[in-house]
Design an enzyme around this catalytic site. Sequence first.
Site, PDB file in Angstrom:
ATOM      1  N   ARG A 102       0.787  -1.229   0.000  1.00 40.93           N
ATOM      2  CA  ARG A 102       0.000   0.000   0.000  1.00 40.93           C
ATOM      3  C   ARG A 102       0.826   1.289   0.000  1.00 40.93           C
ATOM      4  O   ARG A 102       0.261   2.369   0.074  1.00 40.93           O
ATOM      5  CB  ARG A 102      -1.002   0.021   1.161  1.00 40.93           C
ATOM      6  CG  ARG A 102      -1.952  -1.133   1.131  1.00 40.93           C
ATOM      7  CD  ARG A 102      -3.158  -0.986   2.008  1.00 40.93           C
ATOM      8  NE  ARG A 102      -2.874  -0.513   3.343  1.00 40.93           N
ATOM      9  CZ  ARG A 102      -3.785   0.014   4.139  1.00 40.93           C
ATOM     10  NH1 ARG A 102      -5.039   0.127   3.737  1.00 40.93           N
ATOM     11  NH2 ARG A 102      -3.486   0.429   5.343  1.00 40.93           N
ATOM     12  N   ASP A 103       2.149   1.192  -0.104  1.00 38.12           N
ATOM     13  CA  ASP A 103       2.959   2.415  -0.166  1.00 38.12           C
ATOM     14  C   ASP A 103       4.256   2.167  -0.948  1.00 38.12           C
ATOM     15  O   ASP A 103       5.341   2.536  -0.504  1.00 38.12           O
ATOM     16  CB  ASP A 103       3.257   2.930   1.242  1.00 38.12           C
ATOM     17  CG  ASP A 103       3.612   4.418   1.257  1.00 38.12           C
ATOM     18  OD1 ASP A 103       3.271   5.128   0.290  1.00 38.12           O
ATOM     19  OD2 ASP A 103       4.237   4.864   2.236  1.00 38.12           O
ATOM     20  N   ILE A 104       4.124   1.532  -2.111  1.00 36.85           N
ATOM     21  CA  ILE A 104       5.273   1.311  -2.989  1.00 36.85           C
ATOM     22  C   ILE A 104       5.660   2.667  -3.573  1.00 36.85           C
ATOM     23  O   ILE A 104       4.849   3.326  -4.222  1.00 36.85           O
ATOM     24  CB  ILE A 104       4.933   0.323  -4.128  1.00 36.85           C
ATOM     25  CG1 ILE A 104       4.433  -1.011  -3.582  1.00 36.85           C
ATOM     26  CG2 ILE A 104       6.117   0.160  -5.078  1.00 36.85           C
ATOM     27  CD1 ILE A 104       5.454  -1.845  -2.886  1.00 36.85           C
ATOM     28  N   ASN A 120      10.733   4.030  -0.484  1.00 38.10           N
ATOM     29  CA  ASN A 120      10.580   2.763   0.226  1.00 38.10           C
ATOM     30  C   ASN A 120      11.316   1.618  -0.462  1.00 38.10           C
ATOM     31  O   ASN A 120      11.165   0.463  -0.081  1.00 38.10           O
ATOM     32  CB  ASN A 120       9.101   2.421   0.410  1.00 38.10           C
ATOM     33  CG  ASN A 120       8.455   3.297   1.458  1.00 38.10           C
ATOM     34  OD1 ASN A 120       9.136   3.887   2.289  1.00 38.10           O
ATOM     35  ND2 ASN A 120       7.145   3.403   1.413  1.00 38.10           N
ATOM     36  N   THR A 175       0.880   7.604  -0.792  1.00 37.36           N
ATOM     37  CA  THR A 175       1.535   8.847  -1.184  1.00 37.36           C
ATOM     38  C   THR A 175       0.968   9.328  -2.504  1.00 37.36           C
ATOM     39  O   THR A 175       0.870   8.557  -3.465  1.00 37.36           O
ATOM     40  CB  THR A 175       3.056   8.605  -1.315  1.00 37.36           C
ATOM     41  OG1 THR A 175       3.540   8.066  -0.074  1.00 37.36           O
ATOM     42  CG2 THR A 175       3.787   9.897  -1.626  1.00 37.36           C
TER      43      THR A 175
END
Length: 198
Positions: A51-53, A57, A91
């Site tokens: 959910r935040d690739i 990260n 993001t």
Amino acid sequence: MCDGSLDKMLFNKMGSNAGVLSWEQRLMIVRGVAEGMLYLHEGWEQQVLHRDIKASNVLLDADMTAKLGDFGLARLHEHGQHPHTTKVVGTLGYLAPEFARTGKATTSTDVYSFGVVLLEILTGERAIHKQSHGPVNIVDFAVPRIVNHSLASILDQRPGVPRANELKALEMIGQLAATCVQLEGKGRPTMTDIVAVL
């Protein structure tokens, strides 16, 4: 991770290493991220939605081997079941359109984010970057050029970036990125498909 994040290596204007990743290193990073995501989506006993690739990260070790980090927004669920997330997290610039609308994360929404990272690696531009007429989403900027076979016009050409000799491979990555960021989630490839292509 001694080389920090992909974000740092691609965009840190103050650092001497910003943008100097060779195209070979960039392709190796792409494969590493894809293999990590394949494991999360299909290789473990439960399915993990990151959910935040995003570039910050993606962590790089001394050999430029990519590792996914920051699992603070990740969710686990059983294979074959639909996740019950309803809160939009992540993001801006990396969020799949349907995730932003419905709050439902799926493997397809992670694939969209991966496609945005691919576009960043190819262009050397952030997911949302400034141009003379204001902020631009990288998907809106890059995908039309990829579809019109003009990838060479948007490849990262900043000083210090080696000339792209692997144009055929980069064109394939561009086509893959365009497929990953399709508006309709059901048309996006799975991570199995992506790893097979890479």
